[in-house]
Design an enzyme around this catalytic site. Structure first.
Site, mmCIF file in Angstrom:
data_model
loop_
_atom_site.group_PDB
_atom_site.id
_atom_site.type_symbol
_atom_site.label_atom_id
_atom_site.label_comp_id
_atom_site.label_asym_id
_atom_site.label_seq_id
_atom_site.Cartn_x
_atom_site.Cartn_y
_atom_site.Cartn_z
ATOM 1 N N ASP A 1 0.795 -1.227 0.000
ATOM 2 C CA ASP A 1 0.000 0.000 0.000
ATOM 3 C C ASP A 1 0.828 1.277 0.000
ATOM 4 O O ASP A 1 0.274 2.385 -0.021
ATOM 5 C CB ASP A 1 -1.034 0.014 1.131
ATOM 6 N N CYS B 1 -2.294 3.495 6.110
ATOM 7 C CA CYS B 1 -1.852 2.615 7.193
ATOM 8 C C CYS B 1 -2.668 2.820 8.466
ATOM 9 O O CYS B 1 -2.831 1.896 9.266
ATOM 10 C CB CYS B 1 -0.389 2.860 7.524
#
Length: 382
Positions: free
Chosen positions: A246, A371
């Site tokens: 990511d 995150c």
């Protein structure tokens, strides 16, 4: 709910909060308290699952309130970042902030009136990795517990390892226990059966010792309802996550990805080589529908112009978060690069607001907005 809840908008109720199945067709989830408490293994009824894309509708966003045990003297600054992210997202969709016992009032005060606080013991702020991955199962919404182990034992995780199970118990969502160890940040999908993964973050002895890539791929495909997995090398041991996907490659639409690339003056280091290797994979790749993948580069800022500092500072714009009506993008202080990143995201999401947020302390800890957030699929209650 059994836990402490500071509820101002009434988004959360004991009966539920607008949860629907993932996708346009929709499927109202059933509640199985026994399954939520004890969990099923992935091999039991795993077929028929689907992991949706992040741009699909959310019921809410889940976040976690960081603790002094991890952040020490930087705690006030990182809490400022998390409170800002939570309050900003809450302008677009409901936000639930998980806080350890004793931290609830502080979390509620700092995050503000539009954020719900729920008591769940946590160690750190990285909800993307500790909160379960939500999939549409044969009977509705399920939460996949990926057995968080502190990114291979790199950090204290006595509480974070229990977040997935505790969250699912609290909200009455069936729990599926994976037979592998991974984190939500290590998985990226288009919602149509294509999964992007870095090998370094999963095929790694600190998570899944003795298990081959083929074995783990088969498990991921069954667990998440995937039809194709595209692997990238990643980077082992240079950051706490072992190079989650990511911060490297993200889908913005079926067949279209944004790729993190070095900014001006960046060294030819392991991260630059990881980006180049990812590009080489994507250039010859097709998705689960056999569509060629379009690659759009999203350059990092010039490190000489950013506000943040520290060896672990994550200056990747790819770590954005898509919510209902908006995309939340990290802002680093390089005005030209920040503007370019906003323009690139706006082109990909013309119908959503692009909302930049300064997250200097979160970034100094090696993470970003993605995150720190986790999407729960469904329709938000009015």
């Amino acid at each position: 709910m059994s836990g402490f809840v500071i509820s101002r908008r009434g988004v959360l109720t004991a009966a539920g909060f607008g949860l629907l199945g993932i996708g346009a067709a929709g499927c109202t989830p059933t509640t199985h308290p026994d399954a939520s408490a004890s969990g099923r293994t992935a091999g039991e009824g795993a077929m028929g699952r689907r992991l949706g894309a992040e741009w699909e509708s959310h019921a809410l966003t889940v976040m976690s309130w960081p603790t002094a045990a991890i952040w020490g003297e930087d705690l006030p600054y990182v809490r400022d970042d998390i409170a800002t992210i939570a309050a900003t997202i809450a302008g677009y969709e409901p936000v639930v902030l998980l806080a350890s016992p004793g931290d609830e009032e502080d979390a509620a005060y700092e995050a503000g009136d539009d954020v719900e606080v729920v008591t769940v013991p946590v160690d750190d702020l990285w909800a993307r990795d500790t909160v379960p991955v939500f999939v549409e199962g044969p009977d509705g919404l399920e939460g996949v517990d990926l057995n968080f182990n502190g990114w291979g034992g790199k950090q204290l995780h006595d509480d974070d390892s229990g977040v997935a199970a505790a969250f699912l118990r609290e909200f009455g969502i069936p729990r599926v226990v994976a037979s592998l160890v991974a984190e939500g940040g290590s998985l990226e999908t288009d919602g149509l059966g294509t999964l992007l993964v870095t090998e370094s973050s999963i095929v790694n002895g600190n998570r899944n010792p003795g298990r081959s890539r083929d074995e783990l791929e088969a498990e991921l495909m069954q667990l998440l309802g995937m039809r194709k997995v595209i692997w990238f090398d990643g980077v082992v041991g240079e950051d706490i996550t072992d190079a989650h996907i990511d911060s490297l490659v993200r889908f913005v639409a079926p067949g279209v990805v944004l790729l993190d690339v070095p900014g001006p003056g960046a060294p030819d280091d392991v991260w630059a080589r990881s980006s180049a290797q990812a590009r080489s994979v994507l250039d010859g790749a097709t998705d689960a529908t056999e569509r060629a993948i379009e690659v759009i580069e999203l350059p990092q800022p010039d490190f000489a112009k950013i506000r943040g500092e520290g060896d672990d500072f994550l200056a990747s714009y790819v770590n954005f978060y898509i919510a209902n009506g908006a995309v939340f993008l990290p802002e680093f202080g390089d005005r030209s690069a920040d503007r370019r990143a906003r323009d690139i995201l706006q082109e990909q999401f013309p119908d959503r607001d692009i909302v930049p947020i300064a997250i200097d302390t979160v970034a100094s800890g090696g993470g970003g907005i993605h995150c720190a957030t986790h999407d729960l699929p469904g329709e938000p209650e009015e």
